[in-house]
Design an enzyme around this catalytic site. Structure first.
Site: not given
Length: 331
Positions: A9, A40, A99, A128, A207, A236
């Site tokens: 969602t 939800s 990660r 990202c 990151k 981005h």
């Protein structure tokens, strides 16, 4: 096959469903499981003409899906990804939770999917802003050997989420509302993405530093970053300065990038053609342009990299990992 989308969602979850439909990943005889938080549960969602009821995490684990695509935040991933893995599910996680775990693979399929095995039950999707940068860097690193990267990002508010989009919409309309950021974002640029760490850099900046080294499998690559939030929604953008050990020919650089899967070169100055979020939005590729030699330093390249952060930066990369797993009989 049973395929779970955890965080269905949310903003990235909704894009995941779009990309799953576009790429026809969920076949007619597959079972799709839409998963979200307790508030939800029971909500109805449409996917390819069918209505699904959202289920909770515990229910989804009991259903033992072969693949679970996670985009539900780091805390949820830390708690629930191992529970899915215990019942044999392969989790592809879009949060930052796993990660930098040395026991987990950090995957951009075009670069390092060949690292994956059947034993990898929790697979990390990179940040990202890292994904779009390394997709352009990886083939150039192979050819010229990267010494140092200086990157400045101009990041979409969609990277923060629905709350940030609502803040910008309210500010456009002159409405006082809930704030995702400490300051207004309309007509502003905020030099802070995520929280500050002890070294003065934000988590987002670090990151870029750490994940780039891990994906390229090369700790010698030096990276420094400044991440900035700007009032756009399309994706981005990154200004990237790359110093190589070896000299390069700019036309060869262009040719290498043009022949890199997932990269589109937009670099025609006569036609004012260069990457922009306006055109990247809704697309799965990484767009690279403004290719030019840094005339202040030897063996150094400047380039401009743009991608839809909700797509290749999140949902699309996650699904590409799942496609690789299926194609190579790893699930």
């Amino acid at each position: 096959m049973k395929i779970a989308v955890v965080g269905a969602t949310g903003m990235v979850g909704e894009v995941m469903l779009q990309v799953l439909a576009e790429r026809n990943f969920v076949k007619a005889n597959d079972e799709l499981i839409l998963v979200a938080s307790e508030r939800s549960v029971g909500k109805e969602m449409e996917f390819q003409g069918k209505t699904y009821k959202v289920v909770g995490l515990a229910t989804a684990v009991e259903m033992k899906p072969e693949i679970a695509l996670f985009s539900a935040g780091g805390g949820t991933s830390l708690e629930w990804a191992p529970k899915f893995a215990e019942v044999g599910t392969t989790v592809v996680d879009n949060s930052s939770a796993w990660r930098m775990d040395p026991t987990k693979k950090l995957i951009v399929p075009e670069i390092n999917a060949d690292q994956l095995t059947k034993e990898d039950k929790i697979i990390a999707n990179p940040n990202c802003s890292t994904i779009q940068m390394v997709l352009a860097l990886a083939p150039l690193h192979k050819k010229y050997n990267i010494k140092r990267v200086i990157v400045s990002t101009y990041q979409s508010i969609t990277g923060t989420g629905v709350k940030a989009v609502k803040q910008l919409e309210n500010e456009y309309a002159g409405i006082d509302g809930e704030m995702a950021y400490k300051y207004q974002i309309h007509r502003n640029a905020i030099p802070q993405c995520d929280v500050f760490e002890d070294n003065g850099y934000t988590k987002e900046e670090m990151k870029l530093v750490k994940e780039t080294k891990k994906i390229l499998s090369d700790d010698s690559v030096k990276v420094t970053a400044t991440a900035v939030r700007v009032p756009i929604v399309g994706g981005h953008s990154e200004a990237v300065n790359v110093e190589f050990s070896n000299d390069f020919d700019i036309n060869e650089v262009r040719s290498i990038l043009e022949n890199t899967d997932g990269v589109v070169v937009q670099d025609n100055l006569k036609e004012f053609e260069y990457p922009m979020p306006l055109f990247a939005q809704g697309k799965n590729e990484v767009f690279v342009g403004r290719l030019r030699r840094d005339e202040s330093q030897a063996n150094t390249l400047n380039m401009w990299i743009v991608a839809d952060n909700l797509r290749k930066g999140a949902a699309t990369n996650t699904i590409q990992i799942a496609e690789y797993l299926v194609a190579n009989n790893l699930v």
